[in-house]
Every structure is written in C-alpha cells, then in structure tokens.
Write an enzyme that holds these catalytic residues in place. Structure first.
Site, PDB file in Angstrom:
ATOM      1  N   CYS A   1      -4.871 -27.128  14.282  1.00  0.00           N
ATOM      2  CA  CYS A   1      -6.065 -27.985  14.389  1.00  0.00           C
ATOM      3  C   CYS A   1      -5.730 -29.469  14.333  1.00  0.00           C
ATOM      4  CB  CYS A   1      -7.043 -27.634  13.276  1.00  0.00           C
ATOM      5  SG  CYS A   1      -7.738 -25.993  13.487  1.00  0.00           S
TER       6      CYS A   1
ATOM      7  N   CYS B   1     -10.339 -28.169   9.440  1.00  0.00           N
ATOM      8  CA  CYS B   1      -9.203 -27.320   9.069  1.00  0.00           C
ATOM      9  C   CYS B   1      -7.922 -28.147   8.984  1.00  0.00           C
ATOM     10  CB  CYS B   1      -9.026 -26.212  10.102  1.00  0.00           C
ATOM     11  SG  CYS B   1      -7.589 -25.155   9.777  1.00  0.00           S
TER      12      CYS B   1
ATOM     13  N   GLY C   1     -11.349   3.931   0.458  1.00  0.00           N
ATOM     14  CA  GLY C   1     -12.367   4.722   1.151  1.00  0.00           C
ATOM     15  C   GLY C   1     -13.582   3.954   1.622  1.00  0.00           C
TER      16      GLY C   1
ATOM     17  N   ASP D   1      -7.633  -7.678   1.219  1.00  0.00           N
ATOM     18  CA  ASP D   1      -6.641  -7.769   2.303  1.00  0.00           C
ATOM     19  C   ASP D   1      -7.308  -7.290   3.583  1.00  0.00           C
ATOM     20  OD1 ASP D   1      -6.224  -4.668   1.663  1.00  0.00           O
ATOM     21  OD2 ASP D   1      -5.326  -5.118   3.622  1.00  0.00           O
TER      22      ASP D   1
ATOM     23  N   ASP E   1      -2.954   8.206  -2.414  1.00  0.00           N
ATOM     24  CA  ASP E   1      -4.336   8.688  -2.494  1.00  0.00           C
ATOM     25  C   ASP E   1      -4.726   9.315  -1.169  1.00  0.00           C
ATOM     26  OD1 ASP E   1      -4.156   6.206  -1.182  1.00  0.00           O
ATOM     27  OD2 ASP E   1      -6.299   5.872  -1.396  1.00  0.00           O
TER      28      ASP E   1
ATOM     29  N   ASP F   1       0.860  -1.164   0.000  1.00  0.00           N
ATOM     30  CA  ASP F   1       0.000   0.000   0.000  1.00  0.00           C
ATOM     31  C   ASP F   1       0.908   1.229   0.000  1.00  0.00           C
ATOM     32  OD1 ASP F   1      -2.866   1.060   2.013  1.00  0.00           O
ATOM     33  OD2 ASP F   1      -2.104   1.678   0.065  1.00  0.00           O
TER      34      ASP F   1
ATOM     35  N   GLY G   1       0.847   4.038   1.621  1.00  0.00           N
ATOM     36  CA  GLY G   1       1.156   4.778   2.836  1.00  0.00           C
ATOM     37  C   GLY G   1       0.180   5.903   3.086  1.00  0.00           C
TER      38      GLY G   1
ATOM     39  N   PHE H   1      -3.076   5.951   3.318  1.00  0.00           N
ATOM     40  CA  PHE H   1      -4.093   5.574   4.322  1.00  0.00           C
ATOM     41  C   PHE H   1      -3.509   5.644   5.727  1.00  0.00           C
ATOM     42  CE2 PHE H   1      -7.927   3.725   5.705  1.00  0.00           C
ATOM     43  CZ  PHE H   1      -7.642   2.749   6.636  1.00  0.00           C
TER      44      PHE H   1
ATOM     45  N   GLN I   1     -11.695   6.688  -5.319  1.00  0.00           N
ATOM     46  CA  GLN I   1     -12.212   7.340  -4.128  1.00  0.00           C
ATOM     47  C   GLN I   1     -13.575   7.953  -4.471  1.00  0.00           C
ATOM     48  OE1 GLN I   1     -11.090   7.103  -1.108  1.00  0.00           O
ATOM     49  NE2 GLN I   1      -9.009   6.320  -1.389  1.00  0.00           N
TER      50      GLN I   1
HETATM   51  C1  LIG Z   1      -5.451  -0.123   3.388  1.00  0.00           C
HETATM   52  C2  LIG Z   1      -6.684   0.694   3.076  1.00  0.00           C
HETATM   53  C3  LIG Z   1      -7.882   0.372   3.699  1.00  0.00           C
HETATM   54  C4  LIG Z   1      -9.031   1.119   3.426  1.00  0.00           C
HETATM   55  C5  LIG Z   1      -9.007   2.193   2.544  1.00  0.00           C
HETATM   56  C6  LIG Z   1      -7.790   2.540   1.910  1.00  0.00           C
HETATM   57  C7  LIG Z   1      -7.684   3.660   0.992  1.00  0.00           C
HETATM   58  O1  LIG Z   1      -8.675   4.376   0.701  1.00  0.00           O
HETATM   59  N1  LIG Z   1      -6.488   3.931   0.422  1.00  0.00           N
HETATM   60  C8  LIG Z   1      -5.385   3.191   0.714  1.00  0.00           C
HETATM   61  N2  LIG Z   1      -4.225   3.533   0.102  1.00  0.00           N
HETATM   62  N3  LIG Z   1      -5.418   2.128   1.560  1.00  0.00           N
HETATM   63  C9  LIG Z   1      -6.604   1.792   2.169  1.00  0.00           C
HETATM   64 ZN   LIG Z   2      -6.876 -24.649  11.814  1.00  0.00          ZN
END
Ligand SMILES: Cc1cccc2c(=O)nc(N)[nH]c12
Ligand SMILES: [Zn+2]
Length: 378
Positions: A315, A310, A222, A272, A151, A97, A99, A101, A195
C-alpha cells in the site's frame, strides 16, 4: 530456545470488555498477545511470504500442519534439522494442528477406528496411520510451541448418535495424547479440542470431559464446516463462555474479519484462517473501506493506493492500477503483494481489537467493521 518453566503456559487476562478478553500467553518462543490472528503456514511457509514479511506485518505466531509436514518433508527430517523453527528460520511461536481435520477432509481415503485413523497420502496414495501417540510424536519432532490433540471433526449434518459417539472417541484420544506427551515436555503446550457438532448438550458434555484433562488451552473444533453463519454464531456464543476462563480459547479455522470480531465478542482469544492468503491469490483484498476485487476493470487506471490506512509495503509503494496489472498478467509478485497486504489487514484487525478492549470500546470497533463489510458493499 530459552524459557522459564515456571511461567511457561501462563495465560494472563489484563482487561475485559463485556465477554471480550485482552490477554497474553507465555510460550517457549515468546509471549503472545491476545486476541490474536495466526497466519496459516501449512507446509512450513505462509504462502508467498518470508519471515521478515511476517515480522513487518506484525505476526506473533504462525500455524504449521502435522498432516502435511509429516508427509513432506517428513517429521523425522525436521527433527534432524533441529525442528521447524530452525528449518524455516522462524524464531517466534508456532502452533500445529494435529492433522485430524486434514485427514477427515480426505473423505473417501481414510478409515476410522478406536486406535486412530488410517489414510492415504494425497501425494502418492501411500497408506499411513495416525494414532494419538503418533501425532504427539510428530508434533514433538516439529517442535511446535502449541500442539493440538488428535480429534474427529464431525461433518456438518452428522446425526445426534454419531456425534455423541464421536465426541467420546475424541475425548479418549485427548487423554491418550496427554499421556503420550507429559505436561510441558520439550517446552510444548497442549490444547484440547471441543467437539459435539451442533448439539448444545453434546458440546457441553465434550467440554466437561476435556476440562478434567490437564490442558494449557481449549479449542472449539467442528465449526466453519459448512454451517450457516447464524448457526456458527449461535453455537459460538453458547460454548465459548462455558470454556475455562483462565486458559486460552481458540476457534479453529475461523474466519472472515466479522467472524473474528464475533468470536472475540463471545470471549475467544485465538483465531486462524487461510482466507487472507487464499483470497490474496484470487485477488480478493480486505481493506479499511471493505473488500476490493483488484481484478475489476474500474482499477485499470486507478493511481490510488489499495488502502490509504494500511502500513504495508504494497500500500505504501504501488497503485491499485499496478496491483491489478500484476494480477491480470499473473505475475508472481501479485501473490506476494496481495498476501502481504491481506495478512497485514488481519493482524491489524487483531491489534485494533486488543486496543479497543483495553479502552472499553470493543463494541464500537465491531459495529464499525460490520458497517465496512456490510454485504451490500461487497
Ligand atoms: C483446522 C480446523 C478447522 C475447523 C475445525 C477443526 C477441527 O474440528 N479440528 C481440527 N483439528 N482442526 C480444525
Ligand atoms: Zn496494505
């Protein structure tokens, strides 16, 4: 890292089931099968787990974070060590990512301008500045396979005017990121980030602007910023189908098992979330029978495995009674075993989704888990 420039970034859809897509994405460190869940390794490690644990759990790609890695150990150090893959001995794909956020989460210690964002380190309060060019340089030093643009993640509840101005800035920053890092330089892919807050016309405007820039994929930013589930799902189902069809769609920071299945049903390919590892550390475990709070007294003498379906080491090897004891005794092994299980659960869910789409039974899989995780059972 050996890859074929001719196929780098290629995204192929091999099956669909409604709006759900089964695909594959070619990166410099291997092909990623989608839909995919990506374990979060903010500081270069998925907390409490080693690469061989992640391999055993079926992880194909993990996340790193520009903000954290820039501050510690430093992207210059990572460059000197041959990049994050070699430094962390992880030879599969990495997404970082940008950075943005994380900086915007440091509410009171950051200043936003046209050129970028000034912020203070949460470690020692030192002052730093992220411009689009700077975050591209950092991700280049990290050597991530998929980079994200800088962003502004607009806070939940921001008004229309602020949100409209912010998305224009995010688009200008996206263009600068693309200019700063030529297409596929160093074998790296670059995703744009949609966004526009919770205003559908602004979301569409952001998407139209980003679609004119040459990105390898598009993320929805967002969301999961404090809104209600219905609000998130409403925007998700509105914008996902409008995103380019032939490139990956990535919903950032999402989510619970049900959120992920909802996202896949809307046509999203990549997810993620810190939930599996964060909740592992507070004893909240996801199983094929629903959520288990392992610290509950009812498990004190329970000889059964956490999740009989699992395949994970925890487990296969230990009882709920032992896992509960480790948690109550605050043994470090509790973090490791609980994290291993939760990550295996999320990765298994993604694999089951891939198989269900191939077999045209995704709706049934989603309905099954909606029953398993129905609030009444929490
Ligand atoms: C990790 C994350 C979660 C949720 C939203 C965002 C986002 O809007 N922009 C970035 N770069 N990362 C995000
Ligand atoms: Zn497990």
């Amino acid at each position: 890292m050996t890859y074929d420039p001719a196929t780098l970034g290629q995204f192929t859809i091999t099956a669909t089931d409604g709006a759900a897509r089964r695909g594959s994405l070619v990166t410099a460190h291997g092909v990623v099968q989608t839909p995919i869940f990506m374990p979060v390794g903010t500081q270069g490690s998925v907390k409490a787990l080693a690469p061989d644990d992640l391999d055993a759990a079926g992880a194909q790609i993990i996340l790193g974070n520009t903000y954290h890695l820039y501050l510690r150990p430093g992207d210059d150090l990572l460059a000197r060590k041959g990049g994050l893959h070699r430094f962390a001995s992880w030879n599969k794909p990495i997404l970082t990512d940008s950075g943005g956020f994380q900086v915007f989460s440091l509410k009171d210690i950051r200043k936003l301008s046209e050129d970028g964002v000034e912020f203070r380190s949460h470690h020692d309060g030192s002052k730093h500045f992220f411009s689009p060019e700077k975050v591209m340089s950092i991700q280049n030093n990290i050597g991530s396979d998929i980079m994200m643009v800088l962003d502004e993640c607009v806070a939940y509840g921001a008004d229309y005017d602020y949100t409209a101005k912010s998305l224009e800035l995010t688009t200008r920053w996206a263009r600068r990121c693309r200019q700063a890092h030529p297409r596929h330089k160093n074998g790296q892919l670059l995703f744009g980030i949609n966004q526009g807050g919770f205003f559908k016309d602004l979301r569409e405007r952001s998407l139209a602007q980003l679609a004119e820039i040459d990105f390898d994929g598009f993320a929805i930013g967002g969301l999961s910023v404090g809104e209600s589930i219905p609000e998130m799902y409403d925007m998700l189902h509105h914008i996902a189908p409008l995103m380019p069809r032939d490139t990956p769609r990535y919903l950032m920071g999402v989510g619970t098992p049900l959120d992920i299945l909802e996202g896949i049903s809307a046509g999203v390919d990549m997810f993620d979330c810190v939930l599996p590892t964060r909740n592992a550390r507070n004893g909240t475990l996801y199983t094929s029978q629903g959520k288990v709070n392992i610290r509950r007294a009812e498990y004190r003498e329970d000889d059964s495995p956490l999740d009989p379906l699992c395949p994970c080491y925890a487990c296969r090897t230990f009882s709920k009674a032992y896992l509960r004891h480790l948690y109550v005794a605050q043994e470090l092994l509790s973090y490791r075993l609980n994290s291993l299980h939760n990550i295996t659960f999320f990765l298994t869910l993604a694999r089951q989704a891939r198989e269900a789409i191939e077999q045209g039974r995704f709706a049934a899989l989603k309905a099954h888990y909606q029953d398993v995780f129905a609030p009444a059972k929490d």
